[in-house]
Design a protein around this motif. Structure first.
Motif, PDB file in Angstrom:
ATOM      1  N   HIS A  86      35.081  38.998  49.934  1.00 21.56           N
ATOM      2  CA  HIS A  86      36.189  38.663  50.838  1.00 21.56           C
ATOM      3  C   HIS A  86      36.248  39.656  51.996  1.00 21.56           C
ATOM      4  N   CYS A  87      36.071  40.932  51.715  1.00 19.63           N
ATOM      5  CA  CYS A  87      36.118  41.938  52.775  1.00 19.63           C
ATOM      6  C   CYS A  87      34.940  41.791  53.740  1.00 19.63           C
ATOM      7  N   ARG A  88      33.784  41.444  53.200  1.00 18.21           N
ATOM      8  CA  ARG A  88      32.636  41.213  54.090  1.00 18.21           C
ATOM      9  C   ARG A  88      32.916  40.049  55.032  1.00 18.21           C
ATOM     10  N   GLU A  89      33.465  38.970  54.483  1.00 18.87           N
ATOM     11  CA  GLU A  89      33.672  37.764  55.283  1.00 18.87           C
ATOM     12  C   GLU A  89      34.808  37.925  56.295  1.00 18.87           C
ATOM     13  N   THR A  90      35.743  38.805  56.023  1.00 23.75           N
ATOM     14  CA  THR A  90      36.889  38.992  56.914  1.00 23.75           C
ATOM     15  C   THR A  90      36.809  40.286  57.710  1.00 23.75           C
ATOM     16  N   ASN A  91      35.705  41.013  57.573  1.00 22.52           N
ATOM     17  CA  ASN A  91      35.499  42.292  58.289  1.00 22.52           C
ATOM     18  C   ASN A  91      36.602  43.301  57.998  1.00 22.52           C
ATOM     19  N   LEU A  92      37.042  43.339  56.749  1.00 21.17           N
ATOM     20  CA  LEU A  92      38.034  44.313  56.315  1.00 21.17           C
ATOM     21  C   LEU A  92      37.351  45.459  55.583  1.00 21.17           C
ATOM     22  N   PRO A  93      37.785  46.701  55.832  1.00 15.88           N
ATOM     23  CA  PRO A  93      37.312  47.792  54.974  1.00 15.88           C
ATOM     24  C   PRO A  93      37.882  47.610  53.579  1.00 15.88           C
ATOM     25  N   LEU A  94      37.131  47.991  52.573  1.00 10.50           N
ATOM     26  CA  LEU A  94      37.573  47.815  51.196  1.00 10.50           C
ATOM     27  C   LEU A  94      38.435  49.007  50.780  1.00 10.50           C
ATOM     28  N   VAL A  95      39.710  48.729  50.499  1.00 10.94           N
ATOM     29  CA  VAL A  95      40.656  49.768  50.105  1.00 10.94           C
ATOM     30  C   VAL A  95      41.439  49.261  48.898  1.00 10.94           C
ATOM     31  N   PHE A  96      41.583  50.118  47.896  1.00  4.47           N
ATOM     32  CA  PHE A  96      42.424  49.817  46.740  1.00  4.47           C
ATOM     33  C   PHE A  96      43.606  50.784  46.726  1.00  4.47           C
ATOM     34  N   CYS A  97      44.765  50.284  46.333  1.00  5.27           N
ATOM     35  CA  CYS A  97      45.954  51.127  46.275  1.00  5.27           C
ATOM     36  C   CYS A  97      46.559  51.080  44.873  1.00  5.27           C
ATOM     37  N   THR A  98      47.464  52.010  44.610  1.00  6.53           N
ATOM     38  CA  THR A  98      48.146  52.125  43.312  1.00  6.53           C
ATOM     39  C   THR A  98      47.150  52.017  42.164  1.00  6.53           C
ATOM     40  N   VAL A  99      46.071  52.775  42.282  1.00 10.85           N
ATOM     41  CA  VAL A  99      45.047  52.782  41.239  1.00 10.85           C
ATOM     42  C   VAL A  99      45.438  53.827  40.195  1.00 10.85           C
ATOM     43  N   PRO A 100      45.706  53.424  38.959  1.00  8.97           N
ATOM     44  CA  PRO A 100      46.107  54.384  37.929  1.00  8.97           C
ATOM     45  C   PRO A 100      44.943  55.267  37.508  1.00  8.97           C
ATOM     46  N   GLU A 101      45.280  56.419  36.962  1.00  5.76           N
ATOM     47  CA  GLU A 101      44.278  57.430  36.625  1.00  5.76           C
ATOM     48  C   GLU A 101      43.234  56.905  35.645  1.00  5.76           C
ATOM     49  N   ASN A 102      43.655  56.067  34.681  1.00  5.00           N
ATOM     50  CA  ASN A 102      42.710  55.609  33.670  1.00  5.00           C
ATOM     51  C   ASN A 102      41.679  54.618  34.215  1.00  5.00           C
ATOM     52  N   VAL A 103      41.914  54.092  35.417  1.00  7.08           N
ATOM     53  CA  VAL A 103      40.965  53.149  36.023  1.00  7.08           C
ATOM     54  C   VAL A 103      39.978  53.865  36.951  1.00  7.08           C
ATOM     55  N   LEU A 104      40.295  55.091  37.353  1.00  4.72           N
ATOM     56  CA  LEU A 104      39.453  55.796  38.317  1.00  4.72           C
ATOM     57  C   LEU A 104      37.998  55.967  37.864  1.00  4.72           C
ATOM     58  N   PRO A 105      37.710  56.265  36.582  1.00  3.83           N
ATOM     59  CA  PRO A 105      36.297  56.376  36.196  1.00  3.83           C
ATOM     60  C   PRO A 105      35.489  55.116  36.508  1.00  3.83           C
ATOM     61  N   ARG A 106      36.097  53.969  36.292  1.00  5.82           N
ATOM     62  CA  ARG A 106      35.392  52.712  36.586  1.00  5.82           C
ATOM     63  C   ARG A 106      35.137  52.575  38.084  1.00  5.82           C
ATOM     64  N   PHE A 107      36.132  52.976  38.905  1.00  2.03           N
ATOM     65  CA  PHE A 107      35.969  52.877  40.352  1.00  2.03           C
ATOM     66  C   PHE A 107      34.952  53.908  40.860  1.00  2.03           C
ATOM     67  N   ARG A 108      34.944  55.096  40.274  1.00  2.00           N
ATOM     68  CA  ARG A 108      33.973  56.113  40.683  1.00  2.00           C
ATOM     69  C   ARG A 108      32.549  55.660  40.379  1.00  2.00           C
ATOM     70  N   GLU A 109      32.386  54.989  39.247  1.00  2.00           N
ATOM     71  CA  GLU A 109      31.060  54.494  38.876  1.00  2.00           C
ATOM     72  C   GLU A 109      30.609  53.380  39.807  1.00  2.00           C
ATOM     73  N   ARG A 110      31.528  52.491  40.156  1.00  2.00           N
ATOM     74  CA  ARG A 110      31.169  51.344  40.996  1.00  2.00           C
ATOM     75  C   ARG A 110      31.050  51.743  42.469  1.00  2.00           C
ATOM     76  N   TYR A 111      31.893  52.694  42.892  1.00  2.00           N
ATOM     77  CA  TYR A 111      31.911  53.106  44.304  1.00  2.00           C
ATOM     78  C   TYR A 111      31.737  54.625  44.374  1.00  2.00           C
ATOM     79  N   PRO A 112      30.551  55.147  44.117  1.00  2.00           N
ATOM     80  CA  PRO A 112      30.351  56.595  44.013  1.00  2.00           C
ATOM     81  C   PRO A 112      30.656  57.371  45.291  1.00  2.00           C
ATOM     82  N   SER A 113      30.590  56.722  46.438  1.00  2.00           N
ATOM     83  CA  SER A 113      30.853  57.429  47.695  1.00  2.00           C
ATOM     84  C   SER A 113      32.284  57.220  48.201  1.00  2.00           C
ATOM     85  N   ALA A 114      33.127  56.571  47.425  1.00  2.00           N
ATOM     86  CA  ALA A 114      34.502  56.279  47.851  1.00  2.00           C
ATOM     87  C   ALA A 114      35.315  57.561  47.961  1.00  2.00           C
ATOM     88  N   PHE A 115      36.263  57.546  48.890  1.00  2.00           N
ATOM     89  CA  PHE A 115      37.211  58.651  49.040  1.00  2.00           C
ATOM     90  C   PHE A 115      38.453  58.317  48.218  1.00  2.00           C
TER      91      PHE A 115
END
Length: 299
Positions: A86-115
């Protein structure tokens, strides 16, 4: 492309069943947390392959996505792939908000260069229900002293559940409260507006609440909900001309509504308000539930 539509109160029955899939206990995945702030965050949603996905305009005005809610991990992976496309098709940067601490490992693995940036002002205060029910121990001397002052001032006070019969009185109480104590900030005005909406649509929201009555009037009120093992307190207002009114409604609300399975109480964020932060810390949370913004960027 995902087809998001605006969130309305009519969507509560659709959204509510998904909330049991949240494992983090943060208020952003509760009916009150979602619907009371839906207009402030311009919340839109879609259900994709049985997974609930929210799109919001977050605090900086950027378009962001909440963590998808799914009964299984595979569904979340499918939803993340769909959000990325969806972000590719709409030219949106991919941003997630209100991400709880227990989900961060999954996001770090999937998006290793994410801030990843924690948002301290939006951390939730989580308490043990037993602590707030008893106010036992030296650390709660202040709360017990305030309650004793209130009981001396209003010895005949009572707790009443909010019902169709007393709802007009509750609305009147809140209207008077807002005139006396409403803060001028945008967040405070939005909250006040949505408390009024909640009271006007009390049955539709499907929450539960109660009031403290004394001196022939309502002195304080509290409204919340239950998700899994946690009670969420979305609204808590008291007339501070009655010292101890807040401490009393905290305890009486739990005495009336807490069940054996309700291990925790979530009293939500302090949004950076120094007075609110001091107050919430004074109840001695068992932990602060961290939330982060995850900025992946352009795909």
């Amino acid at each position: 492309m995902l087809n998001f539509k605006p969130l309305t109160l009519d969507d509560i029955p659709t959204i509510r069943p998904f909330l049991k899939y949240q494992q983090s206990r943060i208020c952003d995945y509760s009916v009150g947390g979602i619907f009371m702030w839906r207009e402030f965050f311009k919340t839109r949603y879609t259900i994709y392959h049985g997974v609930l996905i929210f799109q919001v305009r977050y605090l900086s005005g950027v378009t962001a996505f909440a963590v998808p809610l799914s009964p299984n991990p595979e569904g979340i992976t499918i939803a993340l792939e769909a959000i990325e496309q969806h972000c590719r098709e709409t030219n949106l940067p991919l941003v997630f908000c209100t991400v709880p601490e227990n989900v961060l490992p999954r996001f770090r693995e999937r998006y290793p260069s994410a801030f990843i940036q924690p948002s301290r002002d939006w951390f939730d205060y989580l308490y043990l229900t037993e602590d707030l029910l008893s106010f036992r121990g030296k650390k709660y001397d202040g709360q017990r002293n305030h309650i004793n002052k209130f009981r001396k001032m209003v010895p005949d006070y009572s707790f009443e559940e909010i019902t169709e019969e007393n709802l007009p009185q509750v609305c009147e109480f809140y209207d008077n409260f807002a005139k006396l104590y409403e803060k001028p900030s945008e967040l405070a005005r939005e909250e006040s507006s949505k408390v009024k909406e909640l009271l006007r649509n009390y049955d539709k929201y499907g929450l539960f609440g109660g009031v403290i009555k004394g001196d022939g009037k309502i002195i304080s009120m509290s409204i919340g909900e239950r998700v899994n093992d946690t009670l969420f307190v979305h609204v808590e207002k008291a007339d501070i001309r009655y010292p101890g009114a807040y401490q009393v409604i905290v305890q009486e609300f739990l005495k009336h509504f807490a069940q054996e399975r309700d291990t925790y109480v979530n009293r939500e964020e302090d949004v950076g308000d120094p007075g609110l932060r001091k107050s919430k810390l004074s109840y001695h949370p068992t932990t602060l539930l961290e939330k982060s913004v995850v900025l992946v960027g352009d795909l």
